[in-house]
Design an enzyme around this catalytic site. Sequence first.
Site, PDB file in Angstrom:
ATOM      1  N   ARG A 149      54.015  27.315  50.431  1.00 24.13           N
ATOM      2  CA  ARG A 149      54.115  26.090  51.137  1.00 24.13           C
ATOM      3  C   ARG A 149      53.076  25.896  52.152  1.00 24.13           C
ATOM      4  NH1 ARG A 149      59.549  26.945  50.857  1.00 24.13           N
ATOM      5  NH2 ARG A 149      60.726  25.671  49.329  1.00 24.13           N
TER       6      ARG A 149
ATOM      7  N   LYS B 181      40.575  17.501  51.689  1.00 27.25           N
ATOM      8  CA  LYS B 181      41.194  17.023  50.333  1.00 27.25           C
ATOM      9  C   LYS B 181      41.020  18.237  49.579  1.00 27.25           C
ATOM     10  CE  LYS B 181      40.162  12.021  49.958  1.00 27.25           C
ATOM     11  NZ  LYS B 181      39.521  10.954  49.058  1.00 27.25           N
TER      12      LYS B 181
ATOM     13  N   GLU C  79      24.525  12.733  47.607  1.00 22.37           N
ATOM     14  CA  GLU C  79      25.630  12.516  48.484  1.00 22.37           C
ATOM     15  C   GLU C  79      25.000  12.359  49.869  1.00 22.37           C
ATOM     16  OE1 GLU C  79      28.737  11.864  47.534  1.00 22.37           O
ATOM     17  OE2 GLU C  79      29.225  13.116  45.625  1.00 22.37           O
TER      18      GLU C  79
ATOM     19  N   LYS D 236      30.576  12.788  58.013  1.00 20.22           N
ATOM     20  CA  LYS D 236      31.892  12.801  56.863  1.00 20.22           C
ATOM     21  C   LYS D 236      33.152  13.240  58.028  1.00 20.22           C
ATOM     22  CE  LYS D 236      34.598  13.793  53.199  1.00 20.22           C
ATOM     23  NZ  LYS D 236      34.627  14.809  52.175  1.00 20.22           N
TER      24      LYS D 236
ATOM     25  N   GLU E 231      42.957   8.164  53.963  1.00 18.13           N
ATOM     26  CA  GLU E 231      42.119   7.316  53.279  1.00 18.13           C
ATOM     27  C   GLU E 231      43.016   6.089  52.964  1.00 18.13           C
ATOM     28  OE1 GLU E 231      39.672   8.467  50.029  1.00 18.13           O
ATOM     29  OE2 GLU E 231      39.835   6.714  49.102  1.00 18.13           O
TER      30      GLU E 231
ATOM     31  N   ARG F 295      38.061   5.476  55.161  1.00 15.52           N
ATOM     32  CA  ARG F 295      37.400   6.807  54.394  1.00 15.52           C
ATOM     33  C   ARG F 295      37.117   6.337  52.975  1.00 15.52           C
ATOM     34  NH1 ARG F 295      40.087  12.849  54.111  1.00 15.52           N
ATOM     35  NH2 ARG F 295      38.449  13.650  52.404  1.00 15.52           N
TER      36      ARG F 295
ATOM     37  N   ASN G 195      33.322   6.340  48.942  1.00 10.65           N
ATOM     38  CA  ASN G 195      33.272   6.129  47.613  1.00 10.65           C
ATOM     39  C   ASN G 195      32.180   5.278  47.204  1.00 10.65           C
ATOM     40  OD1 ASN G 195      35.744   7.637  46.766  1.00 10.65           O
ATOM     41  ND2 ASN G 195      36.788   5.964  47.971  1.00 10.65           N
TER      42      ASN G 195
ATOM     43  N   HIS H 279      30.509   5.677  43.689  1.00  8.59           N
ATOM     44  CA  HIS H 279      31.426   6.272  43.117  1.00  8.59           C
ATOM     45  C   HIS H 279      32.155   5.429  42.053  1.00  8.59           C
ATOM     46  CE1 HIS H 279      30.467   9.538  45.771  1.00  8.59           C
ATOM     47  NE2 HIS H 279      31.112  10.474  45.037  1.00  8.59           N
TER      48      HIS H 279
ATOM     49  N   HIS I 211      31.688   7.611  38.668  1.00 17.95           N
ATOM     50  CA  HIS I 211      32.485   8.167  37.986  1.00 17.95           C
ATOM     51  C   HIS I 211      32.645   7.676  36.587  1.00 17.95           C
ATOM     52  CE1 HIS I 211      35.198   9.377  41.659  1.00 17.95           C
ATOM     53  NE2 HIS I 211      34.359  10.415  41.326  1.00 17.95           N
TER      54      HIS I 211
ATOM     55  N   HIS J 171      27.220  15.423  39.003  1.00 14.95           N
ATOM     56  CA  HIS J 171      28.084  14.420  39.792  1.00 14.95           C
ATOM     57  C   HIS J 171      27.110  13.597  40.763  1.00 14.95           C
ATOM     58  CE1 HIS J 171      31.327  12.565  42.306  1.00 14.95           C
ATOM     59  NE2 HIS J 171      30.667  12.977  43.357  1.00 14.95           N
TER      60      HIS J 171
HETATM   61  N1  LIG Z   1      37.462  17.799  48.515  1.00 14.31           N
HETATM   62  C1  LIG Z   1      36.493  16.682  48.616  1.00 14.31           C
HETATM   63  O1  LIG Z   1      36.491  15.754  49.508  1.00 14.31           O
HETATM   64  C2  LIG Z   1      35.433  16.470  47.598  1.00 14.31           C
HETATM   65  C3  LIG Z   1      34.348  15.804  48.106  1.00 14.31           C
HETATM   66  C4  LIG Z   1      33.163  15.794  47.070  1.00 14.31           C
HETATM   67  C5  LIG Z   1      33.453  16.440  45.775  1.00 14.31           C
HETATM   68  N2  LIG Z   1      34.342  17.337  45.671  1.00 14.31           N
HETATM   69  C6  LIG Z   1      34.573  17.938  44.355  1.00 14.31           C
HETATM   70  O2  LIG Z   1      33.377  19.091  44.409  1.00 14.31           O
HETATM   71  C7  LIG Z   1      33.111  19.367  43.253  1.00 14.31           C
HETATM   72  C8  LIG Z   1      31.733  19.365  42.914  1.00 14.31           C
HETATM   73  O3  LIG Z   1      30.901  20.386  43.778  1.00 14.31           O
HETATM   74  P1  LIG Z   1      29.821  21.339  43.340  1.00 14.31           P
HETATM   75  O4  LIG Z   1      28.826  20.146  42.920  1.00 14.31           O
HETATM   76  O5  LIG Z   1      29.431  22.373  44.434  1.00 14.31           O
HETATM   77  O6  LIG Z   1      30.145  22.104  41.933  1.00 14.31           O
HETATM   78  P2  LIG Z   1      30.687  23.653  41.737  1.00 14.31           P
HETATM   79  O7  LIG Z   1      31.400  24.148  42.531  1.00 14.31           O
HETATM   80  O8  LIG Z   1      30.852  23.624  40.252  1.00 14.31           O
HETATM   81  O9  LIG Z   1      28.940  24.051  41.604  1.00 14.31           O
HETATM   82  C9  LIG Z   1      27.946  23.771  41.048  1.00 14.31           C
HETATM   83  C10 LIG Z   1      27.387  24.923  40.121  1.00 14.31           C
HETATM   84  O10 LIG Z   1      26.824  25.582  41.212  1.00 14.31           O
HETATM   85  C11 LIG Z   1      26.994  27.091  41.352  1.00 14.31           C
HETATM   86  N3  LIG Z   1      26.785  27.555  42.723  1.00 14.31           N
HETATM   87  C12 LIG Z   1      27.336  27.104  43.680  1.00 14.31           C
HETATM   88  N4  LIG Z   1      26.826  27.556  44.867  1.00 14.31           N
HETATM   89  C13 LIG Z   1      25.670  28.273  44.496  1.00 14.31           C
HETATM   90  C14 LIG Z   1      24.720  29.015  45.001  1.00 14.31           C
HETATM   91  N5  LIG Z   1      24.603  29.266  46.190  1.00 14.31           N
HETATM   92  N6  LIG Z   1      23.890  29.751  44.120  1.00 14.31           N
HETATM   93  C15 LIG Z   1      23.786  29.786  42.774  1.00 14.31           C
HETATM   94  N7  LIG Z   1      24.611  28.911  42.247  1.00 14.31           N
HETATM   95  C16 LIG Z   1      25.905  28.387  42.958  1.00 14.31           C
HETATM   96  C17 LIG Z   1      28.390  26.922  40.794  1.00 14.31           C
HETATM   97  O11 LIG Z   1      28.802  28.203  40.211  1.00 14.31           O
HETATM   98  C18 LIG Z   1      28.444  25.838  39.866  1.00 14.31           C
HETATM   99  O12 LIG Z   1      27.905  26.609  38.467  1.00 14.31           O
HETATM  100  C19 LIG Z   1      33.904  18.266  42.287  1.00 14.31           C
HETATM  101  O13 LIG Z   1      34.924  18.961  41.667  1.00 14.31           O
HETATM  102  C20 LIG Z   1      34.339  17.298  43.179  1.00 14.31           C
HETATM  103  O14 LIG Z   1      35.550  16.626  42.594  1.00 14.31           O
HETATM  104  C21 LIG Z   1      35.243  17.254  46.451  1.00 14.31           C
HETATM  105 ZN   LIG Z   2      30.829  12.396  45.174  1.00 17.62          ZN
END
Ligand SMILES: NC(=O)c1ccc[n+]([C@@H]2O[C@H](COP(=O)([O-])OP(=O)(O)OC[C@H]3O[C@@H](n4cnc5c(N)ncnc54)[C@H](O)[C@@H]3O)[C@@H](O)[C@H]2O)c1
Ligand SMILES: [Zn+2]
Length: 366
Positions: A125, A147, A189, A231, A241, A245, A249, A252, A256, A269
Site C-alpha cells: 500500500r 504521476k 518537452e 513543472k 490535474e 496542470r 498537455n 499532446h 498522442h 514521444h
Molecule cells: N509521470 C509523468 O508525469 C510523465 C511525464 C512525461 C512522460 N512520462 C512517461 O515517460 C516515458 C518516456 O520517458 P523516456 O523517454 O525517458 O523513456 P525510456 O525510459 O524508455 O527511455 C528512453 C530510452 O533511453 C534509454 N536510456 C535512458 N537513459 C539513458 C542513458 N542515460 N543512457 C543511455 N540510454 C538511456 C532507455 O533505456 C530507453 O531505451 C513514457 O512512458 C511517458 O508516459 C511520464
Molecule cells: Zn510528454
Amino acid sequence: LISRNVNVQLPSHRYEVRIQPGLLESVGDFVKKLPGVSSIVIVSDSNVADLYGKPLLESLARRDLEANLLSFQAGEQHKTLSTCSEMFDRLFSLEPALDRSSLLITLGGGVPGDLGGFLAATALRGIRFLQCPTSLLAAVDASTGGKTGVDHAAGKNLIGAFHQPVGVLIDPLCLKSLPSEEFKSGLAECVKHAVIRSADLMELLESRRKQMLCLDPEAMTELIAANVQIKADVVVADEREQSLRAILNYGHTFGHAFETLMGYGQVTHGQAVAWGMLAANCVAVSRGLLDEAAADRVARLLGALGLSTRPGKFEIDDIWARMLHDKKTRSGRVMLILPSAIGSAEIFNDLSREEVARAMEKLWGE
Ligand SMILES: NC(=O)c1ccc[n+]([C@@H]2O[C@H](COP(=O)([O-])OP(=O)(O)OC[C@H]3O[C@@H](n4cnc5c(N)ncnc54)[C@H](O)[C@@H]3O)[C@@H](O)[C@H]2O)c1
Ligand SMILES: [Zn+2]
C-alpha cells in the site's frame, strides 16, 4: 561546482529536486540521511542497469548501504501490468524482505520512473521512492510531479496512481550516453514548458542551444533546473490535474494521436509532441489567439534543436478518431491547449475536426 535545487512544496509533502553533474556518486549520501530505511531496492531497465547500476550500487556501498538491483527489458512496450507482476514476484522474494520502511530507487528514463513509482505506490500500500532519472525527458518532465503508472492495450498510462517521491536526484552527466533521438525528445518537452509558461526559458533555449547540444554540464544543469521549476510550480498549484496542470498537455492532443498512428517505437514521444505543438499553434493562429511570428519562432527553435517540423502523413479521420479516444476527451469534446503568446497558454475543450484538417494541411504544405 555547479548545482541547483528546486523545492516541491505540496500541501501534504515536500521534497527536493537536485541537479548536479556527478550527483550519481552521492546518492548514498542522500539515502543515508533518510530516516529508518530498512532495505533498498533499485528498479531500472536493461539498458540503464548496464550503464549506471554499478555506479549507483557503489555510491550506496560507500555509505555502507546494500541494495538489490532489479531490471526489466527496456522500452515503452514493457511498461505494463505484466512487467509489474514479474517485478512484484521478485520484490516479494528479496532478502531482506521488503517492508513498509523499504526504499525503492528508480534509475532510468520515464519508463522505469513511471513503472517503478507505480510499484512503490502499490507494494504494501505504498513505500517511499527516490527518482534518479537518466533521460532528458525523465529529468525535465516525468520524474517530478508524482504521476506513476503503466500502459494498457486500450491506451497509454491508463493504470496508475499519484505517489510523490521523497526526492529526485538528477545527474546531467548521465545524458552523455543517451541516444541522440532520445535527447531531442527531451528537448521537445523543454520547448513545451517554455511556450506554456516561460519566455525566459524560450530565450535560454535559443541563446544556449549550442552548449546544450554538446551537453555542456553547466548549460544542462541550468536547462534542467529551469524546466523542473516550471513543472514543480504547475504541480504545486494543481497536484491532481483538476485545472492548471492540464496545460502540460500542450502538443499532446495531436502528439498522442501521431504517436499511436505511427506505432510506438516508430517515433519518439518528444518528436510526436513537437509536431503536436506545431499543429496546436496552427489552430491558435487561425483562431486569432497567437500571432504568426510567435508560431514561427517556435517552429524555428524546434528545427534548430534538430527536431523535424513536418509531421508524417496520416488520414485526418484517423487523427480525429484517435483524439476522440483519448482519455482526456470527455463526451466528445476534445481538449486542446493553445498558447496565446510565448510563455502563456489556455485550456480549451472545443477542437473541431475541421480545425484539425486545416492545421494538418498547413503543416503538410498543401
Ligand atoms: N509521470 C509523468 O508525469 C510523465 C511525464 C512525461 C512522460 N512520462 C512517461 O515517460 C516515458 C518516456 O520517458 P523516456 O523517454 O525517458 O523513456 P525510456 O525510459 O524508455 O527511455 C528512453 C530510452 O533511453 C534509454 N536510456 C535512458 N537513459 C539513458 C542513458 N542515460 N543512457 C543511455 N540510454 C538511456 C532507455 O533505456 C530507453 O531505451 C513514457 O512512458 C511517458 O508516459 C511520464
Ligand atoms: Zn510528454
